[in-house]
Design a protein around this motif. Structure first.
Motif, mmCIF file in Angstrom:
data_model
loop_
_atom_site.group_PDB
_atom_site.id
_atom_site.type_symbol
_atom_site.label_atom_id
_atom_site.label_comp_id
_atom_site.label_asym_id
_atom_site.label_seq_id
_atom_site.Cartn_x
_atom_site.Cartn_y
_atom_site.Cartn_z
ATOM 1 N N GLY A 150 0.747 -1.128 -0.097
ATOM 2 C CA GLY A 150 0.049 0.061 -0.040
ATOM 3 C C GLY A 150 0.833 1.253 -0.174
ATOM 4 O O GLY A 150 0.657 2.237 0.663
ATOM 5 N N SER B 26 -2.711 4.211 1.790
ATOM 6 C CA SER B 26 -2.810 3.901 3.086
ATOM 7 C C SER B 26 -3.903 4.642 4.092
ATOM 8 O O SER B 26 -4.129 4.277 4.991
ATOM 9 N N GLY C 266 -6.962 4.831 2.855
ATOM 10 C CA GLY C 266 -7.876 4.092 2.730
ATOM 11 C C GLY C 266 -9.027 5.188 1.909
ATOM 12 O O GLY C 266 -10.349 4.659 2.048
ATOM 13 N N ILE D 172 -9.182 -3.306 -2.994
ATOM 14 C CA ILE D 172 -9.104 -2.412 -1.602
ATOM 15 C C ILE D 172 -10.105 -3.013 -0.704
ATOM 16 O O ILE D 172 -11.457 -2.818 -1.025
ATOM 17 N N GLY E 274 -7.815 -2.797 3.418
ATOM 18 C CA GLY E 274 -6.167 -2.581 2.963
ATOM 19 C C GLY E 274 -6.136 -3.060 1.566
ATOM 20 O O GLY E 274 -7.095 -3.897 1.004
ATOM 21 N N SER F 258 -2.742 -3.995 6.018
ATOM 22 C CA SER F 258 -3.649 -3.220 6.374
ATOM 23 C C SER F 258 -3.313 -1.759 6.122
ATOM 24 O O SER F 258 -2.115 -1.611 5.708
ATOM 25 N N PHE F 259 -4.133 -0.670 6.139
ATOM 26 C CA PHE F 259 -3.833 0.581 5.933
ATOM 27 C C PHE F 259 -2.589 1.195 6.836
ATOM 28 O O PHE F 259 -2.711 0.822 8.072
#
Length: 621
Positions: A297, A302, A304, A350, A353, A391-392
């Motif tokens: 990411g 990141s 989102g 997405i 994430g 994950s973000f």
């Protein structure tokens, strides 16, 4: 008990398969191939004119006819190819190989058929559907993208898991009870765009067969059905290529005879990045690639924030996929060929994430003709399904998947036109990753599910036999075995608390933690009522040692495969079916109806209340 049953079966089988026929009869046999590509043609009809005799080539393009001494006219017929007629004087066993040339269609109306008009009446096939890619491409599909999985949902007895989803249910069974094969390679996740499209590129597919019942003994491992997809092959003489632009995807294919009459290569690919819808989005957004975040990411994802210019986009700019198929054929000589097949596909989206998931598969097959009557196929197969989520901010990384490595040995023996015998064995090593959540901010922190390993094997034998003019049968036996292997812990759980009461650790990958074996008889019978109608019946038993464990009602990218363990026995599915088949107006109209009854034992699903897979005792749920 099992050993006695097997001995009795083999004795009965070889007695029926080795019946001697009269001295004044001889066998005419051979292969039928494409004159251009030299590909063996399956389903070619060989008709002995002015008689009731005939045959059809098997999947290896081989046929055999046993006839009395005499002179005959034989017609070789196949859809899309010119009919070939041969005058044959039969006074001894003979070999006659035939090449067919593709037909140049002229005139206002042409009618061709792939099988004998009464094939549905006289064959031992019940609960089986066959489609070639031309039939699939004629069916309207969403946004112009031909989709095999959507097509088979139109067949009787098959329904989708939900509207617009490529997952399917066969005769009321679960969606994990369908074995999906691409050139013999198992595909564990058959969708793109989380179920909207399938992984099968129509440019790379030659045809398919769906077994809803009446499944031959050489197939196993799932309880409901088998979808056997055949990949397209390249010819040995001409270069061919194609490219197409679509709303969803753009795709290409290349056929290349690298070495004339020796080596041919076929490659096909698809990508949404080249689709007209994606390019429209890029033009409107004024950004050539504002969605191409990496696995971690790192490119602006990141936060989102998926809005961007979403009011002006045709598709979600954060979701895309591609796949590629390849097949190589190397002709060593007339009796030996090497086939290499491969598939790679990936989705990116997405979710919680940046997430990517996909299939990787490859196979090596050696086709060897010991004689005109004995054909061998030896295969090495690898298949993998994986998921990867970041994950973000890249703080947590989640991975899961399944890898399998297989060896298969299949032999086909055709002693005469009344018998076609398949026998062989298979063995598949399975490596399960049920999920690992890694905290990248700490060197040694993380929560990982313990891995599991399994070995699934089978011996099988089957015979397609014409018993009398009216009665035919396809019968067989599959003896399957499953071993859960170490390293790992074997637990005994408290059913109320799901906590382990006791455990035993197995340190080596050769240690057997649990073991099962199941006898799987298969039988199909056809009885001709007259030349226009027949009744058929079948019985199938299938053992399923793997289960797709889902937290929802549909197939999701994060679902995981669970093996059979000491606490989870294999699921056994039994099915009986009967059908009536009738043709009208010189076989121009066909009517059929089937009824079936299915019962299962040891079906399993997760208990209510489990919200994710990241628990140490997942097996207890």
């Amino acid at each position: 008990m099992h050993a006695g049953l097997i001995r009795s079966f083999f004795a009965f089988f070889f007695f029926t398969a080795s019946l001697l026929f009269a001295q004044n009869k001889f066998t005419l046999s051979g292969f039928v191939t494409d004159a251009h590509s030299e590909e063996k043609l399956a389903g070619v009809n060989i008709i002995v004119e002015n008689t009731d005799w005939g045959a059809a080539t098997n999947q290896q393009g081989y046929y055999a006819l046993t006839l009395p001494v005499g002179s005959y006219t034989l017609s070789y017929r196949y859809m899309g190819y010119e009919t070939v007629k041969k005058e044959v004087a039969l006074a001894r066993n003979r070999t006659l190989n035939i090449t067919l040339s593709q037909e140049i269609l002229k005139g206002d109306q042409v009618s061709v058929t792939a099988e004998k008009p009464d094939h549905n009446i006289k064959s031992t096939e019940i609960s089986i559907e066959k489609l070639d890619i031309q039939q699939v491409e004629r069916i309207p599909v969403i946004m112009g993208e031909t989709d095999i999985m959507k097509t088979i949902q139109l067949l009787p007895g098959i329904t989708s898991t939900s509207e617009g989803n490529s997952g399917y249910i066969v005769r009321g069974s679960g969606f994990d009870q369908n074995l999906i094969l691409m050139d013999g390679m198992p595909i564990y996740y058959s969708s793109h765009m989380q179920g909207l499209y399938s992984v099968f590129n129509s440019d790379a597919v030659d045809g398919l067969t769906v077994y809803k019942g009446g499944t031959p003994a050489r197939f196993g491992g799932r309880g409901a059905s088998v979808l056997d997809v055949r990949m397209r092959e390249s010819g040995f003489e001409q270069y061919r290529a194609g490219f197409s632009l679509g709303l969803i995807t753009s795709k290409f294919f290349i056929e290349a005879p690298v070495i004339a009459d020796k080596l041919s290569v076929f490659v096909a690919g698809r990508s949404t990045r080249l689709g007209l819808g994606y390019q429209y989005d890029q033009y409107n957004s004024g950004n050539s690639d504002n969605t191409s975040g990496g696995k971690d990411g790192a490119k602006g994802e990141s936060s989102g924030d998926k809005s961007g210019n979403s009011d002006y986009t045709f598709f979600d700019p954060y979701e895309r996929w591609y796949d590629i198929n390849a097949k190589v054929i190397y002709k060593i000589n007339d009796n030996n060929r090497i086939f290499l097949s491969g598939y790679y596909g990936q989705d990116y989206a997405i979710t919680v994430g940046p997430t990517d998931w996909g299939n990787k598969a490859a196979s090596f097959r050696w086709n060897h003709n010991f004689s005109q009557k004995l054909i061998s196929n030896t295969s090495l197969i690898y298949s993998e399904y994986y998921t990867h989520n970041v994950s973000f901010g890249g703080l947590y990384v989640f991975r899961s998947g399944i890898k399998t490595s297989s060896f298969k040995q299949d032999l086909l023996w055709v002693p005469n036109d009344k018998h076609g015998v398949h026998f062989g064995f298979q063995s598949e090593y399975q490596d399960f990753n049920h999920g690992g959540l890694e905290d990248t901010s700490q060197d040694d922190a993380g929560k990982f599910m313990p891995p599991m390993q399994g070995l699934e094997s089978a011996l099988y034998i089957e015979n397609d036999q014409k018993i009398t003019h009216r009665l035919s049968a396809h019968y067989g036996l599959r003896w399957s075995f499953y071993h859960q292997l170490g390293p790992g812990d074997r637990f005994v759980y408290d059913e109320a608390s799901n906590e382990p009461i006791s455990s035993e650790y197995f340190a080596e990958n050769t240690d057997v933690m649990a073991s099962y074996n199941v006898l799987e008889p298969r039988l199909t019978m056809t009885y001709l009522l007259d030349e226009n109608s027949s009744v058929k019946t079948s019985f199938n038993r299938n053992a399923q040692y793997l289960r797709l464990m889902s937290l929802g009602g549909q197939i999701q990218w994060y679902d995981i495969w669970m093996p059979t363990t000491n606490n989870i026995p294999p699921m056994i599915t039994n099915q009986v079916a009967a059908g009536y088949f009738r043709n009208f107006a010189d076989h121009q109209f066909k009517l059929s109806g089937e009824v079936y009854y299915k019962w299962m034992t040891d079906a399993a699903d997760f208990e209510d209340g489990l919200h994710n897979y990241l628990v140490d005792n997942l097996e207890a749920y």
